[in-house]
Design a protein around this motif. Structure first.
Motif, PDB file in Angstrom:
ATOM      1  N   VAL A  63     -44.793   1.590   1.584  1.00 48.30           N
ATOM      2  CA  VAL A  63     -43.554   2.326   2.416  1.00 48.30           C
ATOM      3  C   VAL A  63     -42.778   2.633   1.116  1.00 48.30           C
ATOM      4  CG1 VAL A  63     -41.678   1.791   3.746  1.00 48.30           C
ATOM      5  CG2 VAL A  63     -44.070   1.027   4.507  1.00 48.30           C
ATOM      6  N   TYR A 104     -36.941  -3.794   7.824  1.00 41.65           N
ATOM      7  CA  TYR A 104     -37.006  -2.677   8.694  1.00 41.65           C
ATOM      8  C   TYR A 104     -36.842  -3.024  10.066  1.00 41.65           C
ATOM      9  CZ  TYR A 104     -38.927   0.024   4.877  1.00 41.65           C
ATOM     10  OH  TYR A 104     -38.896   0.751   3.571  1.00 41.65           O
ATOM     11  N   PHE A 156     -40.300  -6.114   4.781  1.00 43.11           N
ATOM     12  CA  PHE A 156     -41.373  -5.567   4.314  1.00 43.11           C
ATOM     13  C   PHE A 156     -41.790  -5.934   2.835  1.00 43.11           C
ATOM     14  CE2 PHE A 156     -43.994  -2.091   2.261  1.00 43.11           C
ATOM     15  CZ  PHE A 156     -44.934  -1.939   2.841  1.00 43.11           C
ATOM     16  N   ASN A 157     -40.883  -5.701   1.775  1.00 44.67           N
ATOM     17  CA  ASN A 157     -41.153  -5.866   0.520  1.00 44.67           C
ATOM     18  C   ASN A 157     -41.047  -7.377  -0.013  1.00 44.67           C
ATOM     19  OD1 ASN A 157     -41.785  -4.798  -2.226  1.00 44.67           O
ATOM     20  ND2 ASN A 157     -39.775  -5.416  -2.897  1.00 44.67           N
ATOM     21  N   GLY A 184     -46.909  -7.294   4.539  1.00 43.82           N
ATOM     22  CA  GLY A 184     -46.121  -6.256   4.797  1.00 43.82           C
ATOM     23  C   GLY A 184     -45.497  -5.933   6.174  1.00 43.82           C
ATOM     24  N   PHE A 213     -43.354  -4.974   9.323  1.00 41.39           N
ATOM     25  CA  PHE A 213     -42.529  -3.648   9.646  1.00 41.39           C
ATOM     26  C   PHE A 213     -42.033  -3.606  10.869  1.00 41.39           C
ATOM     27  CE2 PHE A 213     -41.776   0.818  10.022  1.00 41.39           C
ATOM     28  CZ  PHE A 213     -41.795   1.264   8.756  1.00 41.39           C
ATOM     29  N   TYR A 258     -44.955  -8.735  15.331  1.00 44.97           N
ATOM     30  CA  TYR A 258     -44.588  -7.896  14.518  1.00 44.97           C
ATOM     31  C   TYR A 258     -46.029  -7.171  13.929  1.00 44.97           C
ATOM     32  CZ  TYR A 258     -44.976 -12.349  11.969  1.00 44.97           C
ATOM     33  OH  TYR A 258     -45.712 -13.500  11.713  1.00 44.97           O
ATOM     34  N   ALA A 269     -48.206  -3.640   7.974  1.00 43.21           N
ATOM     35  CA  ALA A 269     -48.616  -2.556   7.709  1.00 43.21           C
ATOM     36  C   ALA A 269     -49.591  -2.573   6.706  1.00 43.21           C
ATOM     37  CB  ALA A 269     -47.230  -1.644   7.217  1.00 43.21           C
ATOM     38  N   THR A 287     -52.650   1.286   8.908  1.00 45.64           N
ATOM     39  CA  THR A 287     -50.785   1.204   8.902  1.00 45.64           C
ATOM     40  C   THR A 287     -50.139   1.220   9.990  1.00 45.64           C
ATOM     41  OG1 THR A 287     -51.595   2.548   6.811  1.00 45.64           O
ATOM     42  CG2 THR A 287     -49.269   1.874   7.102  1.00 45.64           C
ATOM     43  N   GLN A 309     -47.082   0.524  12.220  1.00 43.17           N
ATOM     44  CA  GLN A 309     -45.581   0.354  11.811  1.00 43.17           C
ATOM     45  C   GLN A 309     -44.698   0.256  13.082  1.00 43.17           C
ATOM     46  OE1 GLN A 309     -44.398   3.892   9.566  1.00 43.17           O
ATOM     47  NE2 GLN A 309     -45.410   2.897   7.869  1.00 43.17           N
ATOM     48  N   GLU A 328     -31.869  -0.598   4.828  1.00 47.23           N
ATOM     49  CA  GLU A 328     -33.122  -0.611   3.674  1.00 47.23           C
ATOM     50  C   GLU A 328     -33.020  -1.037   2.176  1.00 47.23           C
ATOM     51  OE1 GLU A 328     -36.907   2.379   3.095  1.00 47.23           O
ATOM     52  OE2 GLU A 328     -35.071   3.143   3.290  1.00 47.23           O
TER      53      GLU A 328
END
Length: 530
Positions: free
Chosen positions: A5, A47, A62-63, A85, A87, A99, A102, A127, A129, A368
């Motif tokens: 992302v 996110y 995510f990160n 990850g 998202f 959840y 991704a 992926t 999301q 973000e």
């Protein structure tokens, strides 16, 4: 965005917020209180966001590869590590979490103080999301998701959900919230009307599903395409957006899809369905907030002043449509009844993404790049100042700055405006809602008060020269000495000397520096931004 992302609060006094909104809607130019809770994990890229029945706020990092839990009553954040990850995020009615992952291509559930379980999607590298809940369906839970790179939407409906129940207590991190009041910038916006033809029904197609419990997948229109978001209507139909000029409605019982064409150039992203069945969406092309009436095919679009990338949206109980504008670093709302858009600038490099509204109509969102969870709360208006009318004369150097008084856009400098006697908030802004000056000014009944503001510095002297500004990408807003002059590519005649120059994408500063203009010469500037 692909599998990686792109990294590219209302403390109310007096009337409760819910009562204020339900009775009057959101007041024109209403001031909000922004409360921010910084996420302990640096560069977490938050996110998805969801609200639990007990008042806790959950968000997907995510990160950071974590699920976060914010307790606003204690100002504490707890984080549970996950992989893949995270998202999209939905909080179940019992407080359990669901959840998307991704990068791991899966859906996972978690009891925040207990175990978890994971289901892999049948389509490789899909992926997943965005994730939304459906009120009904065949499973113990019924969730819908967009498979961004898989070109499909999917229903997740497990017959049963099994998780281990160890007691997992994650240590809290105390997070002192910061609070700032933001005056809304109100702009009247006339909607663009695009009538449909109620005598000509939309095209219909049969979408044959692929079933691999607990998932059922439907491919988008015209084969695999980039899939964006899903929303479930009150009638059970599922609406989704993909990389096309269409809004698509799927009846999961009959597997039939209706295709609603949108005005040329529209790029729908976020989508929600109102209680009357109207479908609201963000258009990243104009940019705008749009609505489709499926019964007639009529579409209306409200362009967002200073907008750039409207990302997500939600509807409040008064019928206002709240939205985040990711690249413009703002949260705003559209009042369809008043044809007004109110923008709340959040500052540079924030990138608000997903948002939800709580029972008091407060707006919660993830930032973000700001790396925080934010809350916007309406500050109640206590009434206009008494005492008759006075005049405020506002001059600026340079001229042409936008004047916002008490949160309402009133014009550009030089400006003379009649106001009720009392104290008023005055802001001067460049193009793109970039503030350059603000003050509280007192207006006296029957008296003209003059304000002279030096905002852009002293102009250089020594003849005229030409400045040619090119950029990659093109279309960036050019400000010279703090004043908007146009978009790239742009040629300007300027006094010889040194000028400060800024390039903006929406409200985001992408480049700044000094450029030298020589009398009788042409200076060409080529700038590449990423």
């Amino acid at each position: 965005m692909r599998t990686s992302v792109a990294r590219s609060a209302f403390r109310c006094v007096g009337l409760p917020v819910a009562l204020l909104l339900l009775t009057f809607g959101v007041a024109q130019g209403q001031t909000v209180d922004l409360t921010r809770w910084s996420i302990p994990t640096a560069n977490a890229l938050p996110y998805g966001i969801g609200l639990a029945p007990d008042g806790k706020v959950y968000f997907a990092e995510f990160n950071g590869n974590k699920i976060g839990q914010l307790d606003p009553s204690t100002d504490e954040i707890r984080e549970r590590s996950v992989t893949g990850g995270p998202f999209g995020l939905v909080v179940g009615p019992t407080g359990s979490l669901f959840y998307t992952l991704a990068q791991a291509n899966a859906v996972e559930t978690m009891v925040f103080t207990g175990g978890s379980n994971r289901w892999n999607l049948p389509t490789p590298a899909a992926t997943p999301q965005a994730l939304v809940a459906a009120p009904t369906g065949p499973g113990q839970v019924n969730l819908w998701l967009a498979e961004r790179n898989g070109g499909k939407i999917a229903r997740f409906a497990p017959a049963q959900i099994l998780v281990t129940l160890p007691l997992i207590i994650t240590p809290p991190t105390a997070v002192a919230p910061s609070s700032t009041e933001i005056a809304g910038i109100t702009t009247p916006v006339s909607p663009e009307s695009h009538p449909g033809n109620p005598m000509l029904p939309p095209p219909i197609a049969l979408l044959v599903p692929s079933v691999s419990p607990p998932f059922t997948e439907w491919e988008g229109v015209g084969g695999p395409a980039i899939m964006h978001r899903v929303a479930v209507g009150p009638d059970g139909r599922v609406w989704f957006t993909q990389d096309s000029e269409l809004l698509i409605s799927l009846d999961p019982d009959s597997n039939t899809a209706l295709y609603y064409g949108l005005p040329s150039g529209t790029r729908p992203l976020g989508v929600i369905v109102g209680p009357n069945g109207w479908v609201w969406f963000t258009d990243t092309s104009r940019p705008a907030i749009g609505v489709l009436d499926p019964s007639t095919g009529d579409v209306r679009l409200w362009r967002i002043p200073g907008g750039s990338q409207p990302f997500d949206l939600a509807r409040d109980s008064a019928g206002n449509v709240w939205f985040t504008d990711r690249s413009a670093n703002a949260v705003g709302y559209l009042s369809p009844t008043r044809n007004e858009i109110v923008m709340y600038p959040l500052g540079f490099n924030v990138h608000p993404v997903f948002l939800v509204l709580d029972s008091e109509q407060r707006v919660w969102f993830t930032a973000e790049l700001g790396n925080y969870v934010g809350r916007l709360s309406i500050v109640p208006v206590l009434g206009p100042p008494p005492g008759g009318m006075g005049t405020l004369q506002i001059n600026s150097n340079p001229a042409g700055l936008h004047v916002v008084i008490d949160g309402v856009l009133r014009g550009v400098t030089p400006l003379s405006v009649s106001l009720p006697a009392g104290t008023h908030s005055v802001q001067l802004l460049m193009f793109g809602f970039i503030p350059v000056w603000s003050s509280n000014e007192v207006v006296v009944a029957g008296v003209t008060r003059t304000i002279n503001v030096q905002a852009g510095g002293t102009a250089p002297s020594g003849g005229q020269g030409t400045l040619q500004i090119n950029s990659s990408p093109s279309g960036l807003a050019v400000h010279i000495g703090g004043v908007y002059r146009g978009v790239t590519p742009l040629s300007l005649s300027l006094p010889a000397g040194t000028h400060s120059m800024q390039l903006y994408m929406g409200a985001t500063l992408r480049w700044q520096g000094d450029v030298e203009v020589v009398a009788g010469g042409t200076r060409i500037v080529q700038i590449t931004v990423w």
